[in-house]
Design an enzyme around this catalytic site. Structure first.
Site, short mmCIF file in Angstrom:
data_model
loop_
_atom_site.label_atom_id
_atom_site.label_comp_id
_atom_site.label_asym_id
_atom_site.label_seq_id
_atom_site.Cartn_x
_atom_site.Cartn_y
_atom_site.Cartn_z
CG ASP A 179 50.53 71.21 -53.50
OD1 ASP A 179 51.69 71.04 -54.23
OD2 ASP A 179 51.07 72.32 -52.41
CG HIS B 95 51.22 61.40 -49.45
ND1 HIS B 95 51.21 62.43 -48.25
CD2 HIS B 95 51.22 60.67 -48.50
CE1 HIS B 95 51.39 61.89 -46.92
NE2 HIS B 95 52.02 60.37 -47.60
CD GLN C 205 54.74 63.39 -45.66
OE1 GLN C 205 54.50 62.49 -44.86
NE2 GLN C 205 53.98 64.32 -44.61
CG ASN D 143 58.07 72.53 -40.10
OD1 ASN D 143 58.08 72.12 -40.72
ND2 ASN D 143 58.23 72.06 -38.66
CB SER E 140 56.80 67.51 -43.01
OG SER E 140 57.28 66.33 -42.12
CB THR F 81 51.52 77.03 -45.91
OG1 THR F 81 52.90 77.59 -45.31
CG2 THR F 81 51.24 76.16 -44.37
NE ARG G 51 49.42 66.91 -37.81
CZ ARG G 51 49.35 66.11 -38.46
NH1 ARG G 51 49.71 66.46 -39.91
NH2 ARG G 51 48.76 64.61 -38.17
CB CYS H 276 35.71 55.13 -65.81
SG CYS H 276 36.56 54.71 -66.76
P1 NAD Z 1 52.29 68.58 -41.58
O1 NAD Z 1 52.57 67.21 -40.58
O2 NAD Z 1 53.76 67.73 -42.52
O3 NAD Z 1 52.71 69.43 -41.31
C1 NAD Z 1 52.97 70.98 -41.65
C2 NAD Z 1 54.67 71.64 -41.60
O4 NAD Z 1 54.83 73.07 -41.96
C3 NAD Z 1 53.87 71.79 -39.81
O5 NAD Z 1 54.75 71.78 -38.85
C4 NAD Z 1 53.64 73.38 -40.27
O6 NAD Z 1 53.90 74.15 -38.31
C5 NAD Z 1 55.01 73.86 -40.95
N1 NAD Z 1 54.65 74.88 -41.87
C6 NAD Z 1 53.69 76.25 -41.69
N2 NAD Z 1 53.71 77.04 -43.10
C7 NAD Z 1 55.45 76.74 -42.91
C8 NAD Z 1 56.32 77.14 -43.34
N3 NAD Z 1 56.06 78.45 -44.61
N4 NAD Z 1 57.27 77.03 -44.20
C9 NAD Z 1 58.22 75.73 -43.08
N5 NAD Z 1 57.12 74.98 -42.24
C10 NAD Z 1 56.10 74.96 -42.21
O7 NAD Z 1 51.42 68.42 -43.06
P2 NAD Z 1 49.95 68.33 -42.74
O8 NAD Z 1 49.51 70.17 -42.97
O9 NAD Z 1 50.08 67.80 -41.34
O10 NAD Z 1 49.31 67.43 -43.94
C11 NAD Z 1 49.23 66.65 -43.31
C12 NAD Z 1 49.46 65.30 -44.59
O11 NAD Z 1 47.81 65.95 -45.95
C13 NAD Z 1 50.61 65.62 -45.67
O12 NAD Z 1 51.60 65.36 -45.84
C14 NAD Z 1 50.08 66.07 -47.17
O13 NAD Z 1 49.85 64.63 -47.45
C15 NAD Z 1 48.46 65.75 -46.91
N6 NAD Z 1 48.71 67.75 -47.20
C16 NAD Z 1 48.65 68.45 -48.31
C17 NAD Z 1 48.66 69.68 -48.55
C18 NAD Z 1 49.02 70.20 -50.64
O14 NAD Z 1 49.80 69.35 -51.09
N7 NAD Z 1 49.36 71.18 -50.68
C19 NAD Z 1 48.17 70.17 -47.66
C20 NAD Z 1 47.47 70.21 -46.62
C21 NAD Z 1 48.01 68.42 -46.34
#
Ligand code: NAD
Length: 251
Positions: free
Chosen positions: A106, A121, A103, A217, A192, A28, A36, A153
């Site tokens: 990107d 993933h 997970q 987190n 996470s 982020t 989420r 493909c």
């Molecule tokens: P997640 O359940 O692991 O949640 C992300 C966590 O990070 C949340 O608890 C949030 O409060 C916290 N967070 C947000 N900003 C933060 C910061 N600056 N520092 C520390 N913590 C912070 O992940 P999700 O968003 O529910 O996504 C689920 C799945 O979707 C992931 O496991 C992944 O496979 C995929 N996903 C990947 C990406 C990516 O590749 N960047 C982005 C979104 C979702």
């Protein structure tokens, strides 16, 4: 907070065997919203709807609908790795961490220079041919330049799929990821909520081994109760916390 940072740096120095687990929260700060969070797709569209579509059975049955959704909602902004990604790469280079299990899809850990990365993933920069005898990999450019509703493909004509793990598919390198986590002396979870399985299950298993868990987190996670140190990123950033740990380790 400052005291905890000092303790975490001491643990890292002492153990010389830390592994890092990352989720969407680490990216982020690079500009990619998590699912989420407030701007996340689960909040915008509802978790059930999203999970129904990013599912392998849905993909096989309705590739056209899948791709129309994917094009609209899964286009990551073009961003650079965040300071947090870069510090993890430097810590690996210095031997302070053994590797990263992520997970995220990107590719930002790899871009930042981390070498031992297990992306359970997959990688959204790539596409893979669905024909099990072909499995040709394409880069994002091939997809972007493709004018078909459902891209195919060029070698065998089968449908290609984003090279990411959809619901209903096995994660990549299950055994390697679990082993790296269980062999760690110190596990540091960053960004996470620890709700997505099976990775959250590996962290849970690690906790039963009486070793040290650190969680950095924003907000609560499922395993806060098991952490030796939990740093809530409510003020400041994960990048600043890791920079502080890094500075302490250089002394
Ligand atoms: P997640 O359940 O692991 O949640 C992300 C966590 O990070 C949340 O608890 C949030 O409060 C916290 N967070 C947000 N900003 C933060 C910061 N600056 N520092 C520390 N913590 C912070 O992940 P999700 O968003 O529910 O996504 C689920 C799945 O979707 C992931 O496991 C992944 O496979 C995929 N996903 C990947 C990406 C990516 O590749 N960047 C982005 C979104 C979702």
């Amino acid at each position: 907070m400052a005291d905890m940072i000092e303790q975490i740096a001491n643990l890292m120095r002492l153990t010389q065997n830390a592994v890092v687990v990352t989720g969407a929260g680490i990216s982020t700060e690079a500009g990619i919203p998590d699912f989420r969070g407030d701007k996340g797709i689960y909040r915008q569209l509802g978790e059930d709807r999203v999970m129904r579509i990013i599912n392998i059975d849905f993909f096989k049955a309705h590739p056209d609908q899948f791709y129309s959704f994917y094009r609209q909602y899964f286009k990551f902004p073009e961003v650079e790795p965040s300071p947090a990604h870069k510090i993890l790469a430097r810590l690996e280079e210095q031997g302070m961490i053994k590797g990263v299990v992520t997970q995220n899809i990107d590719n930002l850990h790899q871009q930042a220079g981390s070498r031992n990365v297990i992306a359970v993933h997959g990688n959204a920069e790539e596409f893979i041919c669905m024909n099990s005898h072909c499995q040709k990999i394409y880069d994002h450019e091939y997809f972007a330049d493709n004018t078909e509703t459902v891209p195919h493909c060029s070698a065998c004509g089968a449908v290609i799929k984003p090279n990411v793990v959809l619901f209903g598919e096995n994660i990549n390198n299950y055994i390697g990821a679990r082993q790296l986590i269980l062999d760690a002396r110190l596990l540091i979870v960053i960004g996470s909520s620890l709700t997505v399985y099976p990775l959250a299950g590996f962290v849970n298993e690690f906790c039963t081994l009486a070793k040290d868990l650190v969680i950095i987190n924003k907000g609560p996670t499922q395993l806060d109760y098991a952490a030796r140190y939990k740093l809530d990123v409510s003020v400041g950033s994960t990048g600043e916390i890791l920079e502080e740990i890094y500075r302490k380790l250089q002394r």
